[in-house]
Design an enzyme around this catalytic site. Sequence first.
Site, PDB file in Angstrom:
ATOM      1  NE  ARG A 229      32.279  43.558  49.002  1.00 36.85           N
ATOM      2  CZ  ARG A 229      32.023  42.375  48.590  1.00 36.85           C
ATOM      3  NH1 ARG A 229      31.063  41.900  47.549  1.00 36.85           N
ATOM      4  NH2 ARG A 229      33.059  41.432  49.125  1.00 36.85           N
TER       5      ARG A 229
ATOM      6  CB  THR B 227      28.752  37.282  41.874  1.00 36.76           C
ATOM      7  OG1 THR B 227      29.164  37.380  43.072  1.00 36.76           O
ATOM      8  CG2 THR B 227      28.944  38.854  41.286  1.00 36.76           C
TER       9      THR B 227
ATOM     10  CB  THR C 144      27.627  39.686  44.243  1.00 40.05           C
ATOM     11  OG1 THR C 144      27.388  38.505  44.629  1.00 40.05           O
ATOM     12  CG2 THR C 144      28.129  40.539  45.366  1.00 40.05           C
TER      13      THR C 144
ATOM     14  CG  ASN D  84      28.910  36.210  49.369  1.00 38.94           C
ATOM     15  OD1 ASN D  84      29.793  35.994  48.336  1.00 38.94           O
ATOM     16  ND2 ASN D  84      29.381  36.004  50.572  1.00 38.94           N
TER      17      ASN D  84
ATOM     18  CB  SER E 282      34.686  42.500  46.454  1.00 34.99           C
ATOM     19  OG  SER E 282      34.039  41.872  45.130  1.00 34.99           O
TER      20      SER E 282
ATOM     21  N   GLY F 277      31.373  34.454  40.361  1.00 39.21           N
ATOM     22  CA  GLY F 277      32.360  33.346  40.523  1.00 39.21           C
ATOM     23  C   GLY F 277      33.214  33.405  41.762  1.00 39.21           C
TER      24      GLY F 277
HETATM   25  N1  GLY Z   1      30.862  37.811  47.115  1.00 40.25           N
HETATM   26  C1  GLY Z   1      31.974  37.639  46.106  1.00 40.25           C
HETATM   27  C2  GLY Z   1      32.651  38.538  45.872  1.00 40.25           C
HETATM   28  O1  GLY Z   1      32.695  39.784  46.184  1.00 40.25           O
HETATM   29  O2  GLY Z   1      34.079  38.343  45.574  1.00 40.25           O
END
Ligand code: GLY
Length: 581
Positions: free
Chosen positions: A117, A392, A410, A412, A463, A484
């Site tokens: 992340r 994503t 992702t 985002n 996330s 999503g």
């Molecule tokens: N950017 C969407 C998530 O990480 O939930």
Amino acid sequence: MTKHVVNSQPQAVLSPEIKSKMRQLPVFFIALSLMLWSCGPEQAPILRFDHAAVVSAHPLASEVGASILKAGGNAVDAAVGVHFALAVVFPQAGNIGGGGFLVTRDEHGAAHSIDFREKAPAAAFREMYLDEFGEVIPDLSWKGHLAVGVPGSVAGMWAAHDSLGSLPWADLLQPAIDLAALGFALTAKEAEALNEKIDRFRTYNTRPALWWEKDVWQAGDSIHLPDLARTLSYIRDLGPAGFYQGPVADSMIAEMQRGQGIMTHEDLLAYDAQWREPLRGSYRDCEVISMGPPSSGGVALLQLLELVEPFPLSSYGFHSAEAVHLMVEAERRVYADRAKHLGDPDFWPVPVAGLLQPAYLQERMKSFSENAATPSDSIFAGNPLVLESTETTHYSIIDAQGRAVSVTTTLNGGYGSGVLVGGAGFFLNNEMDDFSAKPGVPNAYGLLGAEANAIEPGKRMLSSMTPTIVTRHDSLLMVVGTPGGSTIITSVFQNIINIVDFNMGMNVSVSAPRFHHQWRPDQIDYEKDAFDPKVIQVLENMGHKLSIRGPIGRVDAILVLPGGSLSPGADPRGDDWSSGY
Ligand code: GLY
């Protein structure tokens, strides 16, 4: 020494036969790309592969993964190839400028997960998106340079390959480099997605780049990305040092300085991907293995499954009013917990075990009525015991030995912040929006957050990504995940229920219409044709508000059939594609 030195892992030696197969790939990809452009990328459902399978958001990326598996690579090798290929052919979410989570289980049942992340830059601070009156400044965490978190994808892929890969790193990067250098044809859906963002690209970028040369993109347009090919070549030759240091890092920081961003060289050097214990829980006769914090996905998914397990969902029937009501009531309680308790475990004591305790979850459902919706205003986060510390994309892979890899990654928003690193050819994420900019103010997905997910330097934003592996009686059953935003968790939840309770095939399950509730706003979002009008009437009579919306998620999954063959499910909502042998 920095954290991103090229490691000295012995590299597997490729046989001349495999080398020759890999060398033929560029010609094959160009032919496939042209074929897809002329006939459209829609894939007739493939029902099974005998040995190994890949399902991803783009046909060319799935073919890269399948070619690596056929050449003797394992599922982690294929994941690396697919990840970098998606960064080329699926720029709206495939990435090297973003991050994600990987969950893997080997054929003996050992499971691991990697958290790659993004992190807040060191200069980030709690009020950075607020004006002088303490109000959130619209779009500041969503568009442009200030929205960017420190990217994790390259470190994550390297960590996975370093420990679990078998083919040489350079060979796994080469297909992506070939796609960028030799070119590929745009799909209709990618052209449409690009056309929506051209104005944003022009607003936030000052250097010329292919993506905003044209006013309108069309299916079949030829895409060549020499800057990205050069960037990927640095990563191929130097590993993470080719990204977090040297010319690519210089380009990223120069781009930040052009747009008043705050990410620095020190932030890039400090980035590290983390191995984390995956979460494991049970649902009926299955085990569910998913991603823990800083994703809320695994905790929320296991909570949802535990909350509905006492009820006879299969006798209620798929998308019956009883089933939808039960699942929605579970969802509103779980998303209330998510808003208060979930955040980066390195910064906040997330009460994971408490949130998953059966007694706690039974208590959460005490206010459940079989006949009436519980208004979200009367639902608050629970008080678990502290027992311990939309766009994503997802891909699912199973190799011939039975290793499964589930990755959700992702930028985002589509194309992330819209900022393309000048001269280096890749988009940077807008993941800072996944922090809670101010308690009680929803983010782009309408999600609320609190202290647990407040901005702090070096912290990972919460996330919803839920890469998941399901087993039954210790044998692999399913690999599943989806993009999503906030709907990721409920889409994975519904697909597990489709398979376990409603006995669907994988293709039917991923194609089936979906619905979603996230506590606030207090409404059931549903896709067209999800519900019979009579079911809508019953739900409204119970007090539910319903709101029709566009597609929810793009689930890419693989089901292991009795006997061991693999049934892929590539979601027809996108260009998603399965490949294998
Ligand atoms: N950017 C969407 C998530 O990480 O939930």
